[in-house]
Write a protein that holds these residues in place. Sequence first.
Motif, mmCIF file in Angstrom:
data_model
loop_
_atom_site.group_PDB
_atom_site.id
_atom_site.type_symbol
_atom_site.label_atom_id
_atom_site.label_comp_id
_atom_site.label_asym_id
_atom_site.label_seq_id
_atom_site.Cartn_x
_atom_site.Cartn_y
_atom_site.Cartn_z
ATOM 1 N N HIS A 120 0.806 -1.226 0.000
ATOM 2 C CA HIS A 120 0.000 0.000 0.000
ATOM 3 C C HIS A 120 0.839 1.276 0.000
ATOM 4 O O HIS A 120 0.323 2.342 -0.319
ATOM 5 N N ALA A 121 2.123 1.173 0.370
ATOM 6 C CA ALA A 121 2.984 2.359 0.366
ATOM 7 C C ALA A 121 3.959 2.323 -0.794
ATOM 8 O O ALA A 121 3.927 3.188 -1.669
ATOM 9 N N ASN A 122 4.819 1.295 -0.833
ATOM 10 C CA ASN A 122 5.777 1.209 -1.935
ATOM 11 C C ASN A 122 5.060 1.034 -3.264
ATOM 12 O O ASN A 122 5.473 1.588 -4.284
ATOM 13 N N GLY A 123 3.984 0.245 -3.263
ATOM 14 C CA GLY A 123 3.224 0.059 -4.484
ATOM 15 C C GLY A 123 2.576 1.341 -4.971
ATOM 16 O O GLY A 123 2.313 1.503 -6.161
ATOM 17 N N ASN A 124 2.322 2.259 -4.056
ATOM 18 C CA ASN A 124 1.738 3.552 -4.417
ATOM 19 C C ASN A 124 2.810 4.626 -4.590
ATOM 20 O O ASN A 124 2.483 5.797 -4.770
ATOM 21 N N GLU A 125 4.098 4.220 -4.497
ATOM 22 C CA GLU A 125 5.213 5.154 -4.582
ATOM 23 C C GLU A 125 5.048 6.293 -3.581
ATOM 24 O O GLU A 125 5.183 7.481 -3.902
ATOM 25 N N ALA A 126 4.761 5.917 -2.327
ATOM 26 C CA ALA A 126 4.568 6.915 -1.284
ATOM 27 C C ALA A 126 5.856 7.687 -1.022
ATOM 28 O O ALA A 126 6.961 7.154 -1.150
ATOM 29 N N ALA A 127 5.701 8.939 -0.633
ATOM 30 C CA ALA A 127 6.851 9.721 -0.204
ATOM 31 C C ALA A 127 7.303 9.213 1.163
ATOM 32 O O ALA A 127 6.499 8.667 1.935
ATOM 33 N N ALA A 128 8.586 9.382 1.472
ATOM 34 C CA ALA A 128 9.124 8.960 2.766
ATOM 35 C C ALA A 128 9.839 10.132 3.414
ATOM 36 O O ALA A 128 10.561 10.882 2.744
ATOM 37 N N TYR A 129 9.635 10.279 4.722
ATOM 38 C CA TYR A 129 10.276 11.353 5.479
ATOM 39 C C TYR A 129 10.929 10.746 6.713
ATOM 40 O O TYR A 129 10.249 10.145 7.550
ATOM 41 N N PHE A 130 12.256 10.874 6.801
ATOM 42 C CA PHE A 130 12.995 10.347 7.935
ATOM 43 C C PHE A 130 13.521 11.513 8.758
ATOM 44 O O PHE A 130 14.067 12.471 8.202
ATOM 45 N N CYS A 131 13.350 11.434 10.065
ATOM 46 C CA CYS A 131 13.819 12.517 10.924
ATOM 47 C C CYS A 131 14.507 11.941 12.171
ATOM 48 O O CYS A 131 14.264 10.802 12.564
ATOM 49 N N SER A 132 15.346 12.743 12.781
ATOM 50 C CA SER A 132 16.178 12.257 13.891
ATOM 51 C C SER A 132 15.494 12.236 15.254
ATOM 52 O O SER A 132 15.881 11.414 16.100
ATOM 53 N N PRO A 133 14.520 13.085 15.562
ATOM 54 C CA PRO A 133 13.933 13.034 16.907
ATOM 55 C C PRO A 133 13.349 11.668 17.229
ATOM 56 O O PRO A 133 12.765 11.008 16.361
ATOM 57 N N TYR A 134 13.548 11.220 18.471
ATOM 58 C CA TYR A 134 12.871 10.010 18.919
ATOM 59 C C TYR A 134 11.364 10.279 18.932
ATOM 60 O O TYR A 134 10.921 11.427 19.033
ATOM 61 N N TRP A 135 10.578 9.207 18.851
ATOM 62 C CA TRP A 135 9.135 9.388 18.753
ATOM 63 C C TRP A 135 8.557 10.265 19.864
ATOM 64 O O TRP A 135 7.739 11.151 19.581
ATOM 65 N N PRO A 136 8.948 10.108 21.136
ATOM 66 C CA PRO A 136 8.374 10.997 22.158
ATOM 67 C C PRO A 136 8.716 12.464 21.944
ATOM 68 O O PRO A 136 8.029 13.351 22.478
ATOM 69 N N GLU A 137 9.777 12.757 21.166
ATOM 70 C CA GLU A 137 10.189 14.142 20.925
ATOM 71 C C GLU A 137 9.595 14.708 19.634
ATOM 72 O O GLU A 137 9.780 15.896 19.349
ATOM 73 N N PHE A 138 8.930 13.893 18.865
ATOM 74 C CA PHE A 138 8.385 14.315 17.574
ATOM 75 C C PHE A 138 7.403 15.461 17.784
ATOM 76 O O PHE A 138 6.443 15.354 18.552
ATOM 77 N N SER A 139 7.634 16.578 17.094
ATOM 78 C CA SER A 139 6.848 17.789 17.318
ATOM 79 C C SER A 139 5.976 18.115 16.123
ATOM 80 O O SER A 139 6.094 17.515 15.047
ATOM 81 N N LYS A 140 5.128 19.097 16.298
ATOM 82 C CA LYS A 140 4.273 19.527 15.187
ATOM 83 C C LYS A 140 5.114 20.131 14.069
ATOM 84 O O LYS A 140 4.771 19.992 12.888
#
Length: 313
Positions: A217-237
């Motif tokens: 459902h993602a690769n087959g749809n050629e979804a965009a990917a976003y990688f970021c360094s914050p750990y999940w609890p630090e993920f901000s708006k």
Amino acid sequence: MRSRLATLFDSTYERVLRREIGEGPDHVAIIQDGNRRYARSRGDDAHDGYHAGADTTERVLDWCADLGIEELTLYAFSTENFDRPAEQRETLFDLLEDKLREFADADRVHEQGVCIRALGDVERLPSRVRDAVEYAEGRTAGYDEFTLNIALAYGGRNELLGAVRAVARDVADGDLAADDVGVAEVESRLYRRPVRDVDLIIRTGGDERTSNFLPWHANGNEAAAYFCSPYWPEFSKVDFLRSIRTYEAREESWRRTRAKRAAALVRSLAAVELDEARTVAGRLRERLPGEATDEELTEALEVDGAGTRETAD
């Protein structure tokens, strides 16, 4: 003082980013990585990191509502997580059970019309987690304004293998012809599916890989990917808005690429047709006595074209 300045900066940057993005994606999928590393960085136990990550999940639901995103899939427990030490597994199972029931009873879930669904091999989970899944799905089954998929006991490779084996069994049993196997036949044999294909995958924690997550459902749809360094609890708006901006920049790039390809195809077809027309005109000039007028050539081209069509038919 520095904390107030940081808060002011983030608030201002959020507004700037919000003005930069448009409609955004319909379906976002998130790999919530870094809970344990976050806990270790603070000298806490792993379960403290998981609980802090659960708080981030609740905030993300609000951000999705603000941006008009229609579907969110969270990679909560993978098939590989079954290999973790028993204590870690039990901590995750306890958290999943609590949060599923909490979400199912939350006022905002019902106010926002959130439908909660589980994706994956749920039967592998402990009975208490399966009961919580059933409770959450039952409480929200009538909603369709927003879909929250919780990927539990999920593994993309296992999902595809299961679908292929099911197709093979049906073909062997004579219930399905091999020539009839297509996208719909495979999709109908996957785990319960997301409502929409994935537009954007986000991974926190610094790793740049999608880890067996929603390959169809993602690769087959050629979804965009976003990688970021914050750990999940630090993920901000701010991080979330940056990911949306990345998705939109990619979509704009794809639109330009598709437009260039279409223009190149049109030019190629036009060149072929022009060459063919010149070839036909040359043959006709040889066939017509004397110097052919434009009217005669046009009439002859129409006759030749009709003859060509008749031959092709």
